[in-house]
Design an enzyme around this catalytic site. Structure first.
Site, PDB file in Angstrom:
ATOM      1  N   ASP A   1       1.244   3.792   1.437  1.00 14.76           N
ATOM      2  CA  ASP A   1       1.842   3.303   0.155  1.00 14.76           C
ATOM      3  C   ASP A   1       2.502   4.475  -0.504  1.00 14.76           C
ATOM      4  O   ASP A   1       2.361   5.652  -0.499  1.00 14.76           O
ATOM      5  CB  ASP A   1       0.661   2.652  -0.436  1.00 14.76           C
ATOM      6  CG  ASP A   1       1.248   1.647  -1.519  1.00 14.76           C
ATOM      7  OD1 ASP A   1       1.286   0.341  -1.182  1.00 14.76           O
ATOM      8  OD2 ASP A   1       1.620   2.152  -2.644  1.00 14.76           O
TER       9      ASP A   1
ATOM     10  N   CYS B   1       5.569 -12.831  -0.131  1.00 17.11           N
ATOM     11  CA  CYS B   1       5.371 -13.456  -1.288  1.00 17.11           C
ATOM     12  C   CYS B   1       6.515 -13.781  -2.236  1.00 17.11           C
ATOM     13  O   CYS B   1       6.201 -14.084  -3.313  1.00 17.11           O
ATOM     14  CB  CYS B   1       4.347 -12.617  -2.250  1.00 17.11           C
ATOM     15  SG  CYS B   1       5.036 -11.025  -2.753  1.00 17.11           S
TER      16      CYS B   1
END
Length: 402
Positions: free
Chosen positions: A256, A346
Site C-alpha cells: 500500500d 467497488c
C-alpha cells in the site's frame, strides 16, 4: 418538521418520465423534470407528481446535483417528519437483528442509504461508536433528527461524523467531520470478526474507518490461505492479509502507498499475536510493485486485488476498465499454478458482468486457465434494494488459477 401541503413545492415530471419513480427507484434526474412550482431550498422536501398532477411521493431537493430529487416516500406514504425517520431507522435496525451474533462481530452497517429508504445516509457501528456519512442535501437537512433517533435506538456511546465524501461537493455541501453526540471515540477502536481482531481509526480511516463490506469475503478468502504465501495488494490496514495470517498463511506481503495505514497494520499484527516474520509490508505504488514482482518471476499461492474505486461515474468507465484489466493481468501472472486469485471492484458504474468480462480478457492475455470458485459481493448488512440496482457496488471473483 412536517411540511404542510399548502407550503410544499411541487416538482412535476415530464410526460412518460415517471415510470422509474412509480417502480420505486429513488433518483429523479434533472432531465426528467418539467417544472417546479417555486424554487425549493437545498434539502427541502418537495411533492413529486407525474405530468397529469398525480402524486408520486415526497423527495429531497438537490439544486446542485444532476440527481435533482431523491425520494423519501412513494405514493401517499405520509409526511417526512420525526416519526418518518424513527420508523425508517427502526426498520433498518430490524433488518439487521441478530447479524452481529450470526457473523460473530461487533461492527456492522446499520443504515445503507437508498437501500434502507434513506438516500445519502450511511451509518456504521464499531463497538459503542456510530460513524455516519451524510452525503446528500436531504440527508444533511435531517442530520440532527437522524443522529438523535439512532443514538436513542442503539444506546451507543458516540456518534462521529465522516461526511468528507466527494459526493457532498456535487450537492453544494462542504465536508463535515467531527463528534455529533456523546463521548469522543477512542483513537483506535478494537473490533472483531470471529477470532480476528482489527483496529479502526474512525477519524482518519477510509470511508467510515474500515471496509466492513468485505467482512464475509475476508472470512472466505482466509479459508484458502493456510500454508500459502499471500500477496495483499492495496492492503490498506491489512484486512485480507491479517485474516489470512490468522488462518495460517505461511507468509503475507502487504502493499500500500499509505504510511499511516501500514503503521496501523503493524499494530494489528501485534494485536493478533502473529509470528515475527510472517508479515511483510511494502510502502509502494501497487501497479509498480506488481510489475517488480513479475519481472523477478516471483509467485504467490494467493493474490488479493482490492483496489480503490476506479470509476465514480459512467463517464469514467472506459478508463476504469483499462485499470482493472491491467491490474488483473499483472495479478494473474503472479499466481503460482494451482493458486488462488481474489479480485474485486467497488466501482458502482461497473456491473458484475462487465467486471467478469474484464477478468476473462486479462486471463486470456496472461495465458492462464481460470475457474471461478465463488462470485463475491458486499456483506449482507450492506443490504440491496430490488428497486435500486445501483446499490450493488462491490463485486468480486474468487478463482482457481492453473
Amino acid at each position: 418538521m412536517t411540511e404542510s401541503d399548502a407550503d410544499m413545492k411541487i416538482v412535476r415530471l415530464k410526460i412518460k418520465r415517471d415510470r422509474p419513480t412509480r417502480l420505486g427507484h429513488p433518483w429523479i434526474f434533472s432531465g426528467a423534470i418539467d417544472s417546479v412550482s417555486r424554487e425549493p431550498a437545498r434539502g427541502e422536501t418537495v411533492l413529486v407528481t407525474d405530468a397529469a398532477g398525480e402524486t408520486l411521493g415526497l423527495g429531497a431537493w438537490s439544486p446542485d446535483s444532476q440527481i435533482r430529487v431523491r425520494m423519501w416516500t412513494f405514493g401517499a406514504e405520509g409526511a417526512v417528519d420525526d416519526a418518518f425517520f424513527h420508523g425508517r431507522l427502526s426498520r433498518a435496525l430490524a433488518v439487521r437483528e441478530g447479524m452481529a451474533e450470526t457473523f460473530d462481530t461487533n461492527a456492522l452497517r446499520l443504515v445503507n442509504a437508498e437501500a434502507d429508504g434513506l438516500p445519502g445516509v450511511t451509518v456504521d457501528r464499531y463497538g459503542e461508536t456510530l460513524v455516519g456519512q451524510f452525503a446528500t442535501a436531504g440527508a444533511e437537512a435531517h442530520k440532527a433528527t437522524i443522529v438523535r433517533e439512532l443514538m436513542a435506538l442503539t444506546g451507543a456511546a458516540s456518534f462521529y461524523e465522516r461526511s468528507d465524501v466527494d459526493g457532498r461537493g456535487h450537492e453544494g455541501l462542504e465536508p463535515a467531520v467531527g463528534l455529533l453526540d456523546g463521548a469522543e471515540p477512542p483513537a483506535a477502536i478494537q473490533i472483531h470478526e470471529g477470532k480476528t481482531r482489527f483496529l479502526v481509526d474512525v477519524r482518519n480511516g477510509h470511508k467510515t474507518g474500515f471496509y466492513l463490506d468485505q467482512r464475509e469475503n475476508r472470512r472466505l478468502v482466509a479459508t484458502y490461505a493456510k500454508g500459502r504465501t499471500v500477496l495483499n495488494a492495496f492492503s490498506y490496514t491489512g484486512g485480507f492479509g491479517i485474516a489470512a495470517a490468522v488462518a495460517g498463511a505461511e507468509k503475507v506481503t502487504h502493499v500500500d502507498l499509505s504510511e499511516p495505514a501500514l503503521q496501523l497494520l503493524e499494530r494489528q499484527v501485534a494485536l493478533n499475536h502473529l509470528p515475527e516474520g510472517q508479515t511483510l509490508r511494502l510502502k509502494e505504488n501497487v501497479f509498480q510493485a506488481l510489475r517488480t514482482f513479475r519481472d523477478r518471476a516471483q509467485r504467490f499461492g494467493l493474490v488479493v486485488l482490492d483496489p480503490p474505486k476506479f470509476a465514480d461515474t459512467k463517464g469514467q468507465t472506459m478508463k476504469a476498465l483499462r485499470g482493472y484489466k491491467d491490474i488483473n493481468l499483472l495479478g494473474l501472472k503472479l499466481v503460482e499454478p494451482g493458486g488462488i486469485l481474489a479480485t474485486f471492484s467497488c466501482s458502482g458504474a461497473i456491473d458484475p458482468a462487465t467486471f467478469r468480462k474484464v477478468v476473462t480478457e486479462a486471463a486470456h492475455d496472461a495465458g492462464r486457465r481460470v475457474r471461478i470458485l465463488h462470485e463475491l459481493r458486499q456483506a449482507p448488512d450492506h443490504v440491496e434494494a430490488l428497486t435500486f440496482p445501483e446499490g450493488l457496488y462491490l463485486k468480486g471473483l474468487l478463482c482457481h488459477v492453473e
